[in-house]
Design a protein around this motif. Structure first.
Motif, mmCIF file in Angstrom:
data_model
loop_
_atom_site.group_PDB
_atom_site.id
_atom_site.type_symbol
_atom_site.label_atom_id
_atom_site.label_comp_id
_atom_site.label_asym_id
_atom_site.label_seq_id
_atom_site.Cartn_x
_atom_site.Cartn_y
_atom_site.Cartn_z
ATOM 1 N N THR A 104 78.797 134.621 17.368
ATOM 2 C CA THR A 104 77.504 132.933 17.440
ATOM 3 C C THR A 104 76.494 133.820 17.983
ATOM 4 O OG1 THR A 104 79.078 132.239 19.682
ATOM 5 C CG2 THR A 104 79.569 131.368 17.112
ATOM 6 N N VAL A 105 76.988 134.827 18.806
ATOM 7 C CA VAL A 105 75.823 135.272 20.046
ATOM 8 C C VAL A 105 74.503 135.359 19.245
ATOM 9 C CG1 VAL A 105 74.987 136.673 21.660
ATOM 10 C CG2 VAL A 105 78.075 136.437 20.931
ATOM 11 N N SER A 106 73.355 134.604 20.023
ATOM 12 C CA SER A 106 72.094 134.967 19.435
ATOM 13 C C SER A 106 71.294 135.373 19.966
ATOM 14 C CB SER A 106 71.649 133.837 19.313
ATOM 15 O OG SER A 106 71.450 132.850 21.145
ATOM 16 N N ALA A 107 71.723 136.384 21.057
ATOM 17 C CA ALA A 107 71.331 136.820 22.502
ATOM 18 C C ALA A 107 70.706 138.294 21.744
ATOM 19 C CB ALA A 107 71.671 136.616 23.939
ATOM 20 N N SER A 108 70.518 139.107 22.730
ATOM 21 C CA SER A 108 70.850 140.557 21.988
ATOM 22 C C SER A 108 71.691 140.770 23.271
ATOM 23 C CB SER A 108 69.425 141.304 22.633
ATOM 24 O OG SER A 108 69.411 142.597 22.822
ATOM 25 N N HIS A 109 72.288 141.253 21.474
ATOM 26 C CA HIS A 109 73.991 142.458 22.336
ATOM 27 C C HIS A 109 74.005 143.300 20.995
ATOM 28 C CE1 HIS A 109 75.310 139.602 19.287
ATOM 29 N NE2 HIS A 109 76.125 140.484 19.234
ATOM 30 N N GLN A 110 75.635 144.334 21.302
ATOM 31 C CA GLN A 110 75.332 145.480 20.204
ATOM 32 C C GLN A 110 77.154 144.371 19.826
ATOM 33 O OE1 GLN A 110 73.833 147.831 18.793
ATOM 34 N NE2 GLN A 110 72.179 147.081 20.167
#
Length: 360
Positions: A256-262
């Motif tokens: 569900t993560v909407s922040a920038s990540h890999q």
């Protein structure tokens, strides 16, 4: 629906990105033969509302009346309406129209309409099953709404009306991939990345389906909330030892993560033939090497809300299993402070809900 008769109702709108919310008068179509009009009582406030009302994507229509988590009471029905009657508790989610004729619509997957579904607010009206005085859709920060009966959700009588709105956005976003990837029958190990407004629904739904649930978060202080929601295990994604202990353990992971990540960071958690489903919208690129995918035949997929039959199924499942979101009810004069809070932080478990009746 050109030249259709319309009625006036009040709404709360922003007239530009810089303006504050104010009460305005709008016009919607009177119910036709297949339509239902309902008095809005509550409308959930989603983080997406903030982005669109503030024109963060550069294509917002003004005045903008946000809201796609509508809940209210039926006040009028057309002559062809058989599923709903005056006095019923109903809701509308992200979808308020579609072509009704493509293969996806015929399959009940209106959210994948080949001709584009109409979002409940700030979308150009093109399929002719609804009308407003502006030519684009107005959302649920208003006193009344009219839609074709196809796009209504029946809210069970014993489900709290003020809690229902988030079911049509956050809950269905999590329910749909759980159903599609066949963990609805239980007995699987399911990971939920991000324990916020979406993630807490994912935990509760996956657990109620009879699965072992792993809550995955960057924040160790989310463990208590995750366990309270029903998580069996808690994984801190920034802790190498915690991640190592959960390797090769999960059949399905909902991200569900909407922040920038890999997303590649989470692939080691999957078992053979496992799937990582992207739900949070990230606009930056992910970098994925194919060798780890090949070694366990794992998959990366995406999912988007759900069609109308599945949304009704989700509503009924939540009612049957007492899955009720944590909400805070607010009035229209609190919208500015709520938007400020959502702009600062998007991982709160609490869902804000606008009380329409108390705001008029």
């Amino acid at each position: 629906m050109a030249d259709v008769p319309m009625y006036e109702t009040v709404a709360w709108a922003k007239k530009s990105a810089a303006d504050k919310f104010e009460k305005i008068t709008i016009k919607r179509n009177l119910p036709g033969d297949d339509d239902v009009t309902f008095d809005l009582k509550y409308c959930g406030i989603c983080h997406t509302d903030v982005h669109i009302a503030n024109n963060d994507m550069g294509n917002t229509h003004y005045p903008c009346v946000p809201g796609h988590e509508l809940a209210g009471i039926v006040s009028a029905v057309g002559k062809n309406v058989t599923k709903y009657k005056v006095g019923d508790k109903v809701g509308v989610g992200c979808i308020s129209d579609s072509c009704m004729d493509c293969a996806c619509c015929k399959d009940g997957d209106e959210h994948f309409c080949a001709n584009g579904f109409t979002m409940t607010y700030d979308y150009d009206i093109k399929h002719g099953h609804m009308a407003t005085d502006s030519g684009y859709s107005y959302g649920g920060y208003s006193a009344s709404q009219t839609v074709n009966q196809r796009y209504l959700i029946k809210i069970p009588d014993d489900y709290p009306l003020e809690k229902a709105g988030p079911i049509f956005c956050a809950a269905i976003t999590m329910y749909s991939p759980l159903a599609h990837w066949k963990v609805k029958e239980g007995g699987k190990k399911v990971g939920i990345i991000g324990i916020g407004g979406l993630g807490q629904f994912g935990v509760r739904l996956a657990k109620a389906m009879g699965n072992e649930v792993y809550a995955i978060s960057t924040s160790p202080n989310k463990e208590a909330a995750a366990k309270q929601a029903g998580a069996d295990n808690f994984v801190v994604s920034t802790d190498a030892d915690s991640m190592k202990s959960a390797e090769n353990s999960m059949d399905l992971i909902l991200n569900t993560v909407s922040a920038s990540h890999q997303l590649a960071h989470y692939l080691p958690l999957l078992k053979k033939d496992g799937t990582l489903v992207q739900l949070g919208l990230v606009l930056t690129d992910h970098q994925v090497q194919q060798f780890p995918l090949m070694m366990k035949r794992v998959s990366i997929a995406g999912s988007l809300i759900g069609g109308m039959p599945e949304t009704q199924e989700c509503m009924d499942f939540c009612a049957k299993n007492n899955i009720v979101p944590d909400t805070k009810v607010v009035k229209a004069d609190e919208l500015e402070s709520v938007y400020e809070a959502l702009s600062q932080k998007n991982d709160s478990i609490i869902r804000y809900v606008l009380d329409i009746s108390a705001s008029q």
